[in-house]
Design an enzyme around this catalytic site. Structure first.
Site, PDB file in Angstrom:
ATOM      1  N   SER A  15       0.893  -1.087   0.098  1.00 38.62           N
ATOM      2  CA  SER A  15      -0.002   0.006  -0.108  1.00 38.62           C
ATOM      3  C   SER A  15       0.683   1.188  -0.018  1.00 38.62           C
ATOM      4  O   SER A  15       2.173   1.180   0.186  1.00 38.62           O
ATOM      5  CB  SER A  15      -0.992   0.087   1.219  1.00 38.62           C
ATOM      6  N   LEU A  17       3.097   4.510  -0.257  1.00 38.62           N
ATOM      7  CA  LEU A  17       4.238   4.391  -1.376  1.00 38.62           C
ATOM      8  C   LEU A  17       4.868   3.497  -1.722  1.00 38.62           C
ATOM      9  O   LEU A  17       5.587   3.131  -2.958  1.00 38.62           O
ATOM     10  CB  LEU A  17       5.477   5.288  -0.439  1.00 38.62           C
ATOM     11  N   ASP A  36       5.130  -7.533   2.824  1.00 34.93           N
ATOM     12  CA  ASP A  36       4.228  -6.787   3.556  1.00 34.93           C
ATOM     13  C   ASP A  36       3.459  -7.928   4.444  1.00 34.93           C
ATOM     14  O   ASP A  36       3.694  -8.920   4.323  1.00 34.93           O
ATOM     15  CB  ASP A  36       3.344  -6.087   2.677  1.00 34.93           C
ATOM     16  N   ASP A  57       7.437  -9.516   8.290  1.00 38.82           N
ATOM     17  CA  ASP A  57       7.562  -8.447   9.273  1.00 38.82           C
ATOM     18  C   ASP A  57       9.128  -8.018   9.167  1.00 38.82           C
ATOM     19  O   ASP A  57       9.762  -8.976   9.213  1.00 38.82           O
ATOM     20  CB  ASP A  57       7.371  -9.121  10.807  1.00 38.82           C
ATOM     21  N   VAL A  58       9.238  -6.759   8.994  1.00 38.08           N
ATOM     22  CA  VAL A  58      10.527  -6.380   8.372  1.00 38.08           C
ATOM     23  C   VAL A  58      11.547  -6.449   9.812  1.00 38.08           C
ATOM     24  O   VAL A  58      12.771  -6.506   9.605  1.00 38.08           O
ATOM     25  CB  VAL A  58      10.730  -4.821   7.985  1.00 38.08           C
ATOM     26  N   SER A 148      12.047  10.539   6.105  1.00 38.66           N
ATOM     27  CA  SER A 148      11.156  11.636   6.222  1.00 38.66           C
ATOM     28  C   SER A 148      11.670  12.775   6.405  1.00 38.66           C
ATOM     29  O   SER A 148      12.696  12.778   7.131  1.00 38.66           O
ATOM     30  CB  SER A 148      10.305  11.141   7.351  1.00 38.66           C
ATOM     31  N   TYR A 161       9.390   8.874  16.016  1.00 40.51           N
ATOM     32  CA  TYR A 161       9.120   8.916  14.398  1.00 40.51           C
ATOM     33  C   TYR A 161      10.786   9.629  13.976  1.00 40.51           C
ATOM     34  O   TYR A 161      11.360   9.169  13.201  1.00 40.51           O
ATOM     35  CB  TYR A 161       8.017   9.632  14.063  1.00 40.51           C
ATOM     36  N   LYS A 165      13.691   7.980  11.844  1.00 45.31           N
ATOM     37  CA  LYS A 165      13.904   8.234  10.436  1.00 45.31           C
ATOM     38  C   LYS A 165      15.219   8.813  10.232  1.00 45.31           C
ATOM     39  O   LYS A 165      16.068   8.726   9.314  1.00 45.31           O
ATOM     40  CB  LYS A 165      12.805   9.167  10.048  1.00 45.31           C
ATOM     41  N   THR A 196      -1.845   9.443   0.792  1.00 46.02           N
ATOM     42  CA  THR A 196      -1.965   7.986   0.711  1.00 46.02           C
ATOM     43  C   THR A 196      -3.078   7.762   1.458  1.00 46.02           C
ATOM     44  O   THR A 196      -3.781   8.752   1.988  1.00 46.02           O
ATOM     45  CB  THR A 196      -0.753   7.545   1.440  1.00 46.02           C
TER      46      THR A 196
END
Length: 257
Positions: A15, A17, A36, A57-58, A148, A161, A165, A196
């Site tokens: 989904s 990006l 994903d 799961d990364v 980001s 966050y 990033k 998005t």
């Protein structure tokens, strides 16, 4: 680097990006592994573009290795890794009631956004190293990480966050230098406010998005996922782009709030 006839892994590819990037890579001739957690969307997208879905799961080494192996097993040389899996979070370091930021939440954001990105980088690059060079320069592959603008101008409440990033931005140049020996380029994109599905649909959502876009100098709108994907493809195809962090934000500079 020519994308036609290579394989790629895109984390968070079902989904937003990630999906836009999957579509762009497939349109350029790549065999794409959609990595994903969302099985329904991931499988549907992979079927649509002739790719492969791997539930991933990364933060899990075994699952990321399975996604990388799926690309290796596709029959096309693995040459592209795009990390776009991530989560957002907004909590002050200490809130107005004097309560400190929950440590477990901070750890989770960093685990998914930063460590998850590194997990794909290290495992994918090791697989890319086993391929033959794709050109006279010795290029074997390209890694594109997603950070980001919050990594550079974190707002109030973005401590977790922004830290996650910012870590991605911080590892870009060292990773590029580390992986130069095996012919892998590494670049990072820092998106600003991108339209998005996370913002929902309907009149209220549109009003909220219009408010978010107000500080953008030009064009006076949110960015499009397809524009992000176009930039990713451009960074892959331009062989002299390496070790760079690229803002993708319409010129916005985040204010404290």
């Amino acid at each position: 680097m020519d994308l036609n006839g290579v394989s790629a892994v895109v984390s968070g590819g079902a989904s937003g990006l990630g999906e836009a990037t999957v579509r762009a890579l497939a349109a350029a001739g790549a065999k794409v592994v959609v990595a994903d957690l969302n099985e329904d969307k991931g499988k549907a997208l992979a079927d649509e573009i002739g790719g492969v879905f791997v539930k991933t799961d990364v933060t899990d080494e075994t699952q990321v290795q399975a996604a990388v192996q799926a690309a290796v097993d596709s029959g096309a040389p693995l040459r592209v890794l795009v990390s776009s899996a991530g989560i957002g979070w907004a909590t002050r370091t200490v809130d107005r009631n004097g309560t400190p930021h929950d440590l477990a939440t901070f750890e989770k954001v960093v685990q998914i956004n930063l460590i998850g990105t590194f997990n794909l980088l290290r495992l994918g690059a090791a697989a890319i190293a086993k391929t033959e060079p794709a050109d006279a320069d010795g290029l074997r592959g390209v890694v594109i990480n997603t950070a980001s603008v919050a990594a550079l101008e974190g707002q109030t409440g973005q401590i977790a966050y922004s830290a996650s990033k910012g870590g991605i931005v911080g590892m870009t140049l060292p990773a590029a230098r580390d992986l130069a020996a095996i012919g892998v380029r590494v670049n990072t994109v820092c998106p600003g406010i991108i339209d998005t599905p996370i913002y929902g649909e309907g009149e209220a959502a549109e009003e909220f998005k219009a408010k978010l876009a107000q500080p953008v100098p030009f064009p006076k709108r949110m960015g499009k996922a397809s524009e992000f994907a176009h930039l990713v493809v451009s960074l892959i195809e331009n062989d002299y782009m390496n070790g760079e962090t690229v803002r993708f934000d319409g010129g916005i500079r985040f204010q404290p709030k």
